[in-house]
Design an enzyme around this catalytic site. Structure first.
Site, PDB file in Angstrom:
ATOM      1  N   GLU A 110       0.775  -1.223  -0.055  1.00  0.00           N
ATOM      2  CA  GLU A 110      -0.057   0.126   0.015  1.00  0.00           C
ATOM      3  C   GLU A 110       0.877   1.302  -0.044  1.00  0.00           C
ATOM      4  O   GLU A 110       2.074   1.164   0.665  1.00  0.00           O
ATOM      5  CB  GLU A 110      -0.936  -0.099   1.188  1.00  0.00           C
ATOM      6  CG  GLU A 110      -1.856   1.075   1.075  1.00  0.00           C
ATOM      7  CD  GLU A 110      -2.789   1.248   2.350  1.00  0.00           C
ATOM      8  OE1 GLU A 110      -4.009   1.743   2.112  1.00  0.00           O
ATOM      9  OE2 GLU A 110      -2.419   0.618   3.544  1.00  0.00           O
ATOM     10  N   GLY A 155       3.514   1.936  10.771  1.00  0.00           N
ATOM     11  CA  GLY A 155       3.235   1.186  12.235  1.00  0.00           C
ATOM     12  C   GLY A 155       2.814  -0.100  12.123  1.00  0.00           C
ATOM     13  O   GLY A 155       3.119  -1.144  12.758  1.00  0.00           O
ATOM     14  N   ALA A 156       1.746  -0.563  10.924  1.00  0.00           N
ATOM     15  CA  ALA A 156       1.082  -1.772  10.736  1.00  0.00           C
ATOM     16  C   ALA A 156       0.693  -1.509   9.351  1.00  0.00           C
ATOM     17  O   ALA A 156       0.273  -0.430   8.724  1.00  0.00           O
ATOM     18  CB  ALA A 156       0.415  -2.150  11.810  1.00  0.00           C
ATOM     19  N   MET A 157       0.277  -2.591   8.794  1.00  0.00           N
ATOM     20  CA  MET A 157      -0.512  -3.080   7.349  1.00  0.00           C
ATOM     21  C   MET A 157      -1.388  -4.179   7.529  1.00  0.00           C
ATOM     22  O   MET A 157      -0.918  -5.244   7.865  1.00  0.00           O
ATOM     23  CB  MET A 157       0.678  -3.125   6.373  1.00  0.00           C
ATOM     24  CG  MET A 157       0.124  -3.494   4.920  1.00  0.00           C
ATOM     25  SD  MET A 157      -0.736  -1.796   4.354  1.00  0.00           S
ATOM     26  CE  MET A 157      -2.142  -2.706   3.331  1.00  0.00           C
ATOM     27  N   ASN A 161      -2.937  -5.980   5.628  1.00  0.00           N
ATOM     28  CA  ASN A 161      -3.039  -7.107   4.491  1.00  0.00           C
ATOM     29  C   ASN A 161      -3.929  -8.304   5.123  1.00  0.00           C
ATOM     30  O   ASN A 161      -3.823  -8.748   6.192  1.00  0.00           O
ATOM     31  CB  ASN A 161      -1.585  -7.902   4.300  1.00  0.00           C
ATOM     32  CG  ASN A 161      -0.464  -7.029   4.244  1.00  0.00           C
ATOM     33  OD1 ASN A 161      -0.697  -6.080   3.267  1.00  0.00           O
ATOM     34  ND2 ASN A 161       0.499  -7.049   5.081  1.00  0.00           N
ATOM     35  N   HIS A 198      -6.940  -1.082  15.378  1.00  0.00           N
ATOM     36  CA  HIS A 198      -6.984  -0.006  14.167  1.00  0.00           C
ATOM     37  C   HIS A 198      -6.792  -1.303  12.869  1.00  0.00           C
ATOM     38  O   HIS A 198      -7.765  -1.318  11.791  1.00  0.00           O
ATOM     39  CB  HIS A 198      -5.756   0.705  13.985  1.00  0.00           C
ATOM     40  CG  HIS A 198      -5.602   1.554  12.634  1.00  0.00           C
ATOM     41  ND1 HIS A 198      -6.017   2.724  12.554  1.00  0.00           N
ATOM     42  CD2 HIS A 198      -5.248   1.207  11.543  1.00  0.00           C
ATOM     43  CE1 HIS A 198      -6.264   3.397  11.440  1.00  0.00           C
ATOM     44  NE2 HIS A 198      -5.359   2.568  10.795  1.00  0.00           N
ATOM     45  N   GLU A 199      -5.793  -2.057  12.626  1.00  0.00           N
ATOM     46  CA  GLU A 199      -5.736  -3.082  12.011  1.00  0.00           C
ATOM     47  C   GLU A 199      -6.890  -4.195  11.732  1.00  0.00           C
ATOM     48  O   GLU A 199      -7.215  -4.581  10.453  1.00  0.00           O
ATOM     49  CB  GLU A 199      -4.338  -3.763  11.803  1.00  0.00           C
ATOM     50  CG  GLU A 199      -3.134  -2.922  12.018  1.00  0.00           C
ATOM     51  CD  GLU A 199      -3.169  -1.824  10.749  1.00  0.00           C
ATOM     52  OE1 GLU A 199      -3.407  -2.130   9.735  1.00  0.00           O
ATOM     53  OE2 GLU A 199      -2.901  -0.625  11.072  1.00  0.00           O
ATOM     54  N   HIS A 240      -9.722  -2.799   9.950  1.00  0.00           N
ATOM     55  CA  HIS A 240      -9.486  -2.953   8.572  1.00  0.00           C
ATOM     56  C   HIS A 240      -9.665  -4.127   7.761  1.00  0.00           C
ATOM     57  O   HIS A 240     -10.195  -4.111   6.821  1.00  0.00           O
ATOM     58  CB  HIS A 240      -7.908  -2.573   8.053  1.00  0.00           C
ATOM     59  CG  HIS A 240      -7.642  -0.998   7.955  1.00  0.00           C
ATOM     60  ND1 HIS A 240      -8.348  -0.120   7.260  1.00  0.00           N
ATOM     61  CD2 HIS A 240      -6.666  -0.599   8.574  1.00  0.00           C
ATOM     62  CE1 HIS A 240      -7.594   1.028   7.185  1.00  0.00           C
ATOM     63  NE2 HIS A 240      -6.583   0.904   8.185  1.00  0.00           N
TER      64      HIS A 240
END
Length: 1026
Positions: free
Chosen positions: A293, A427-429, A431, A462-463, A466
Site C-alpha cells: 500500500e 506502524g502496521a499494514m 494485509n 486499528h488493523e 481494516h
C-alpha cells in the site's frame, strides 16, 4: 494502514503506515509565492459578513455505470471537455428591448436586396472563418474565449523501445478486468534478487486493441498471450506496461496473459523488500517482506494495481529449506524442488482482494496460536522474541470476537496472522489474513507498562478494523482513503474506549485542518505523489472525528451501528465511495424529522477545513454564527464554506451528565436559540464530539474562566481540555488576546485530570520552543528572548508545580495516571527543574549499576534516558545499552534520549547512522530527526542535514509519504523568522519534481509565516504578562 507516530508523546505508531498540488478553488493560494503577496496575519484582517457563494464541486463526476465510465474515460483521452453551459443560467429577459415594428414598410428595391444578400454572405463567411479557424466562441464582449468543444488530439507517451504507448492517463482503462492471479515467486536472499511467473486471468469489458497494467522495476523476460509470444511496451514514468493487438479483443471474452520476469529485492520499505536483524548470538539474519500500500504491488508482480481491480490470488513461493514463508491464505502444500529448495503453495484466496492487500514473507519466524470461532489467530516473531507475543495474541483474539459481534459479519478467512517485522517503516499494514507490524507495535514484555500495552492494543484494534473497513469494503480510488483509514481510526478508539487519546488526536487534526494548505476529506487525487499524501491526519483523524460527531448527533444508541452494518453488507466484497456510505446511513434513519445524513455529512467531506462558531448573547436569545476557521486569511480569501453543524450545548444549571446535553442544528450562516435569562454561562460542543471551534466572546470567556476558577468540577475533563485547546487556537487566529489565555490557565493548579493538563502543556511547550529557537537569530533579540524565556520557564513551573510535586517515580498501574505523570515530568526536566533532574539521574545510575536488572517504569524511561544523554558520559553509556537492548519499546526510548543530546558531534553521528541504517535502522530516521529538532542545539543542524541529504531521503522514503511529511514538518515547524522562511522556500523551490509541489511543503511555508506573525504580534505582550 497504521502510520508510524512515534514522534508524539504517546508512542502510538499510526497510519503510514501508513495536485496539480491542490484542487483549483477560489480560496486556495500559492503559498510558495512571496509572502508579501497577501497579509498572512489574521490580526490584520477586518472580519466582515460575507455573501453566501455556492462552491460547486465535482460537476460531471456523478456515479457512472461501466459503459458510461469507459466513455467518459475515452472523452478525457481525446482531450474533450464539457461545453460551456452558461446559457442554461441566462435570464429570459434581455437588457436590450426590441423596438416595435412600424405599422407599414416600403418594399425594398432589387439593388438593395442584392447588396443586403452580399453583405449577409460576407458576414456569415467571416463568422464561420472565425469560429472554425480560430476556435472562437462569441460572447457579448466579442471573442475572448477559446472554443473548448474542439477536440484536441491526445499526445501519447513514448515507450522505452521508442514506440508510442497506447495509454495517456494515470489511471488504467476499464476495458480489461482481472479475475484471478497465479503468482510464483523465487527470492534469492543471498543475491537479494527474485524471479517471478505471473498468470493473469482476465475478462474483456469493452472492445479494445490493448491491455494496460502496472509494472515497476521488473525486467520482463517473456510474455505470452493465447500461447503466442507478445511484445510488452513500457512507460516508466507511470509504472505502466501494455500489450497491443492487431485484432480487437471483444467484450465478454476471457483471456490469459502470462509474464516471466526478474528484479532486485527492494532496499527501501515498499514492494518486495529485503530486511535483516541481528539475532541473540550476534549473527545477521536476512528476510524478505512486502509492503504494497498504496502503489507497490507492481514492484513485486505485474498487476492492475488500483483498489477497484479486485481479484483472487493463488501464491507459490520458492524458499530454502531453512526458511519459512507466509501469505494471506493457509498453506495448501509444500513440495521439495531439489535438495535445497522447497515450494510452498497457498490456497487460492476465498475473497476478492485489491492488489495492495496481497502479502508474503520469507524468513525465520515462530508463532503462538489460538483458535477464535472459526479462525486460527497467530502472532509471529523472530525466535528470540517469542516471549513478547502473548499479550498481542490475547488482545487480537478478544478484538476479533468483538468485531465479529459488533459488525454482525464474521471475519471471512480461516486464519489471521499478525507478524512482527524487525525492519518495517509503517506502524502496521492490514494485509488480509497477514497483518504486518513494527516490532514496537506488536511486541510487549511481561513487565511492560500499561501505557505500552495500550499502544499495542490500539494498533491491533486499528488493523483488525481494516479487515472490514478497507478489505471487505474498499474505496474505489485513493481520493476516498478516509473510508478505510477514518473508520479504522474511529474503531480503534471506540473498541478500546480510549477517550483521552482520541480527544488529543482530534485536537491535532483541528490544528492541521485550520491551515489553508489542508484538503477536503474526499479530494481529487491525480498523481502518485498525491496518492502518498492522502495518508495524513485529514484522512485518519479528521475522518474518525466526523464519524464520532455523526454518531453523537444521531438519535438512539444503535443508529450509527445499524448504518455501518448496512454499509458493510451492501458493499461487501466490492468498492464504493463516500456517497455510498452516507446513503447507507440515511437508509436506516428511524426519524423522518432528523437531518438527512447525506446532506449534513457531505458538507464535512467535500470541503476542507471546519467552522468557527461564535456565540453572542442578549437576554434569553443566543445567536450562533458560523464561518470558516482559517488561520491564513484575508478579506480576499474569505470562503463561502458552510457546514451543517450539529451544535451541542449545556449550561451552568446542568453541565456534566449526558442528559444535560442539548442539540441545535446550525444549517445557515446564523441561528438563534433560546435559554433562560438566569443562565450564567454556556458551554458548546459537549465533550468536544463536534469538529469545530467555539468563540464565546469576551463576556462568555470571562464567565467560563470565573466558573472554572471557582470549581473545576462544573465541566467534564473533556470540556475543560476543549476550552484550553479552543482559546489557544483563537489566540493564534487573533480573536482573543493572550492575557485571556493566561487568565483561563490560572485554574490549572487545581486540575487533576490528564487531558486538560496535557493539552495545556503541549500548547505552552509549543510557544516555549518558538521562543527558545529565536535565541539564534539576532544578538539583541537573543538577549530579550532569553530574558523572556526565563520568565516563561518560571511561569510554567509555577503553574504546574502543585501537580509536579505530587508525582512519584515508582511503578504506576493506571494508564491515565501514567500519561499525566510522564507529561508533567518530561516538561519539568526539559525546563531544568532541579528535583526532576536529580531523580532522573538517580534512576539511570541505579539502572546502569544493576546491569539492567533494576527496572525503570515504562512511562518514565524517555525522560530518564533524555536526562542521561545531556552529559557525554551518560550518552556513551546509553549508546552502549542501545546496542545490546532487545526489548524494542525500551530501545526506541533510548534512541529518543540519544537524539536529545546537546553535543553536535553526537547529533551528526546519530543522523548519519540513521541514514545508513546499520547501527540505527533507517525506519527510525523520521523519529531521530524529529527528536533532534526539539533541542536548541539540534534544530538548525537537522535542517542542514535534510537539505544536504534530500536525494538519499527520497530514495529511502517515497515523495509525499508520511515519513517525508514528518521529516519536513519536524525540520521546519519551529522557524519563525523571514530568513528561515526564505531559506525553506528557496530550497523546496529548487527541488522541482523531487518534491517541490508536495502539500507538506505548502504546509511548512504557511506554518513558518504563522509563527512569524504570532511572534510579531504577541512577543511584546508576553514580555509584560509573564
Amino acid at each position: 494502514m497504521e502510520k508510524n507516530r512515534g514522534i508524539f508523546r504517546v508512542n502510538l505508531p499510526r497510519n503510514m503506515i501508513e495536485n496539480s498540488m491542490f484542487e483549483e478553488e477560489p480560496d486556495v493560494v500559492d503559498l510558495g509565492k512571496d509572502s508579501t503577496s497577501f497579509p498572512v496575519c489574521p490580526y490584520e484582517v477586518v472580519f466582515e459578513p460575507r455573501s453566501s457563494r455556492l462552491l460547486v464541486r465535482g460537476l460531471g463526476e456523478n456515479d457512472m455505470d461501466e459503459d458510461e465510465e469507459d466513455c467518459e474515460s475515452s472523452a478525457r483521452l481525446l482531450g474533450m471537455s464539457f461545453m460551456n453551459r452558461s446559457s442554461a443560467t441566462r435570464s429570459d429577459s434581455s437588457p436590450y428591448t426590441r423596438q416595435a415594428p412600424p405599422r407599414s414598410c416600403s418594399q425594398p428595391s432589387t439593388r438593395t436586396m442584392v447588396v443586403c444578400v452580399l453583405l449577409l454572405v460576407v458576414v456569415v463567411s467571416m463568422t464561420m472563418a472565425l469560429y472554425f479557424f480560430t476556435g472562437c466562441k462569441f460572447t457579448k464582449t466579442g471573442c475572448p474565449k477559446p472554443n473548448n468543444t474542439t477536440p484536441v488530439e491526445t499526445v501519447y507517451p513514448v515507450s522505452t523501445n521508442g514506440e508510442l504507448f497506447p495509454w495517456a492517463e494515470l489511471r488504467l482503462p476499464r476495458s480489461i478486468c482481472p479475475l484471478s492471479y497465479n503468482l510464483t515467486l523465487a527470492p534469492d536472499l543471498d543475491k537479494m534478487t527474485f524471479t517471478g511467473h505471473t498468470v493473469i486471468y482476465m475478462s474483456v469489458r469493452h472492445d479494445t486493441n490493448y491491455i494496460v497494467l502496472h509494472s515497476s522495476n521488473l525486467n520482463i523476460a517473456n510474455a505470452t498471450f493465447k500461447a503466442s509470444n507478445v511484445t510488452v511496451l513500457e512507460y516508466k514514468p507511470r509504472d505502466q506496461i501494455a500489450v497491443k493487438f492487431s485484432e480487437k479483443l471483444k467484450r465478454g471474452q476471457h483471456c490469459v496473459l502470462t509474464l516471466e520476469y526478474s528484479a532486485k529485492l527492494s532496499n527501501t520499505y515498499d514492494g518486495f523488500y529485503n530486511s535483516s536483524y541481528t539475532d541473540k548470538n550476534g549473527n545477521k539474519r536476512v528476510l524478505a517482506a512486502t509492503q504494497f500500500e498504496p502503489l507497490a504491488a507492481r514492484k513485486a508482480f505485474p498487476c492492475f494495481d488500483e483498489p477497484a481491480f479486485k481479484a483472487t490470488f493463488l501464491v507459490k513461493i520458492n524458499r530454502k529449506s531453512d526458511y519459512m514463508t507466509l501469505s494471506n491464505m493457509p498453506m495448501a502444500k509444500s513440495t521439495p524442488l531439489n535438495d535445497s529448495l522447497v515450494q510452498d503453495e497457498y490456497k487460492k484466496t476465498s475473497v476478492n482482494m485489491s492488489t495492495y492487500l496481497v502479502a508474503f514473507i520469507v524468513g525465520d519466524f515462530i508463532p503462538v496460536t489460538k483458535d477464535v470461532s472459526k479462525t486460527q489467530v497467530s502472532v509471529y516473531s523472530v525466535p528470540e522474541k517469542k516471549e513478547h507475543t502473548d499479550y498481542a495474541l490475547d488482545t487480537a483474539s478478544k478484538l476479533l470476537e468483538f468485531y465479529n459481534n459488533f459488525f454482525e459479519i464474521d471475519y471471512p478467512l480461516k486464519k489471521l496472522d499478525l507478524v512482527a517485522i524487525p525492519d518495517f517503516l509503517a506502524g502496521a499494514m492490514e494485509n488480509w489474513g497477514l497483518i504486518t507490524f513494527r516490532e514496537t507495535s506488536l511486541l510487549v514484555g511481561k513487565q511492560s507498562s500499561p501505557l505500552e500495552k495500550q499502544v499495542v492494543a490500539s494498533v491491533i484494534a486499528h488493523e483488525l478494523a481494516h479487515q472490514w473497513f478497507g478489505n471487505l469494503v474498499t474505496m474505489s480510488w485513493w481520493n476516498d482513503l478516509w473510508l478505510n483509514e477514518g473508520f479504522a481510526t474511529y474503531m480503534q478508539y471506540m473498541s478500546l474506549q480510549n477517550g483521552n487519546l482520541f480527544l488529543a488526536v482530534r485536537f491535532r487534526a483541528l490544528d492541521k485542518d485550520a491551515l489553508n494548505s489542508s484538503h477536503a476529506v474526499s479530494t481529487d487525487v491525480n498523481t502518485e505523489e498525491q496518492v502518498e499524501e492522502m495518508f495524513d491526519s485529514v484522512s485518519y483523524e479528521k475522518g474518525a472525528s466526523i464519524l464520532l460527531m455523526l454518531n453523537a448527533s444521531l438519535p438512539g444508541d444503535q443508529q450509527f451501528r445499524k448504518g455501518i452494518i448496512q454499509y458493510l453488507k451492501q458493499f461487501s466484497g466490492s468498492n464504493t465511495d463516500t456517497d455510498g456510505l452516507w446513503n447507507s446511513l440515511t437508509q436506516v434513519e428511524v426519524s423522518t424529522q432528523h437531518q438527512n445524513v447525506s446532506e449534513m455529512m457531505s458538507s464535512w467531506t467535500s470541503q476542507k477545513g471546519f467552522p468557527l462558531v461564535t456565540v453572542s448573547r442578549k437576554g434569553d436569545q443566543v445567536t450562533l454564527t458560523q464561518e470558516h476557521f482559517l488561520l491564513t486569511s484575508d478579506n480576499a480569501m474569505h470562503t463561502s464554506s458552510m457546514w451543517i453543524i450539529p451544535v451541542t450545548y449545556l449550561n451552568d444549571s446542568c453541565s456534566l451528565a449526558p442528559e444535560c446535553r442539548q442539540l441545535f442544528t446550525l444549517k445557515t450562516k446564523t441561528g438563534i436559540l433560546k435559554v433562560p435569562e438566569s443562565v450564567k454561562w454556556l458551554k458548546l460542543n459537549y465533550k468536544n464530539t463536534g469538529f469545530y471551534i467555539v468563540h464565546y466572546g469576551d463576556e462568555g470567556w470571562r464567565a467560563l474562566t470565573e466558573a472554572l476558577s471557582a470549581n473545576i468540577s462544573v465541566l467534564t475533563h473533556e470540556d475543560r481540555a476543549s476550552l484550553i485547546h479552543n482559546i489557544f487556537a483563537l489566540s493564534r487566529l487573533g480573536r482573543v488576546a493572550f492575557h485571556q489565555v493566561i487568565n483561563l490557565l490560572n485554574y490549572m493548579s487545581n486540575e487533576t485530570e490528564t487531558s486538560p493538563v496535557t493539552e495545556a502543556l503541549l500548547q505552552l511547550n509549543r510557544i516555549y520552543r518558538l521562543l527558545d529557537k529565536r535565541q539564534e537569530n539576532i544578538v539583541v533579540a537573543s538577549l530579550k528572548v532569553y530574558t523572556h524565556s526565563h520568565k516563561c520557564t518560571n511561569y510554567i513551573l509555577n503553574l504546574f508545580a502543585p501537580l509536579m510535586n505530587k508525582k512519584t517515580w515508582g511503578e504506576e498501574e493506571s494508564v491515565s495516571k501514567q500519561e499525566l505523570r510522564s507529561t508533567l515530568l518530561e516538561m519539568a526536566c526539559n525546563l531544568d527543574e532541579k528535583r526532576c533532574i536529580q531523580q532522573a539521574k538517580s534512576l539511570f545510575k541505579q539502572y546502569i549499576e544493576s546491569n539492567g536488572t533494576s527496572r525503570i517504569p515504562g512511562d518514565l524511561q524517555r525522560v530518564v534516558f533524555t536526562v542521561a544523554a545531556q552529559s557525554d558520559e551518560g550518552w556513551e553509556s546509553l549508546l552502549n545499552m542501545y546496542g545490546h537492548a532487545t526489548y524494542d519499546a525500551e530501545k526506541r526510548k533510548m534512541l529518543e534520549g540519544l537524539a536529545s543530546t546537546p553535543n553536535t558531534r553526537a547529533l551528526a553521528w546519530i543522523l548519519k547512522a540513521g541514514l545508513n541504517g546499520d547501527i540505527i535502522q533507517t525506519q527510525e530516521l523520521p523519529l531521530v530527526i524529529s527528536t533532534v529538532c526539539n533541542s536548541f542545539s539540534g534544530y538548525l543542524f537537522a535542517w542542514d542535514f535534510v537539505q544536504e541529504n534530500w536525494d538519499r531521503l527520497i530514495e529511502k522514503f517515497p515523495v509525499g509519504s508520511f515519513a517525508i511529511q514528518t521529516i519536513i514538518k519536524s525540520a521546519t515547524s519551529q522557524f519563525s523568522t523571514q530568513r528561515h522562511l526564505d531559506q525553506v522556500q528557496a530550497f523546496f523551490s529548487s527541488l522541482k519534481e523531487r518534491g517541490s509541489q508536495m502539500r507538506s511543503v505548502q504546509e511548512a511555508l504557511e506554518t513558518i509565516r504563522l509563527n512569524q506573525c504570532w511572534m510579531d504580534k504577541n512577543l511584546p505582550s508576553l514580555r509584560n504578562l509573564l
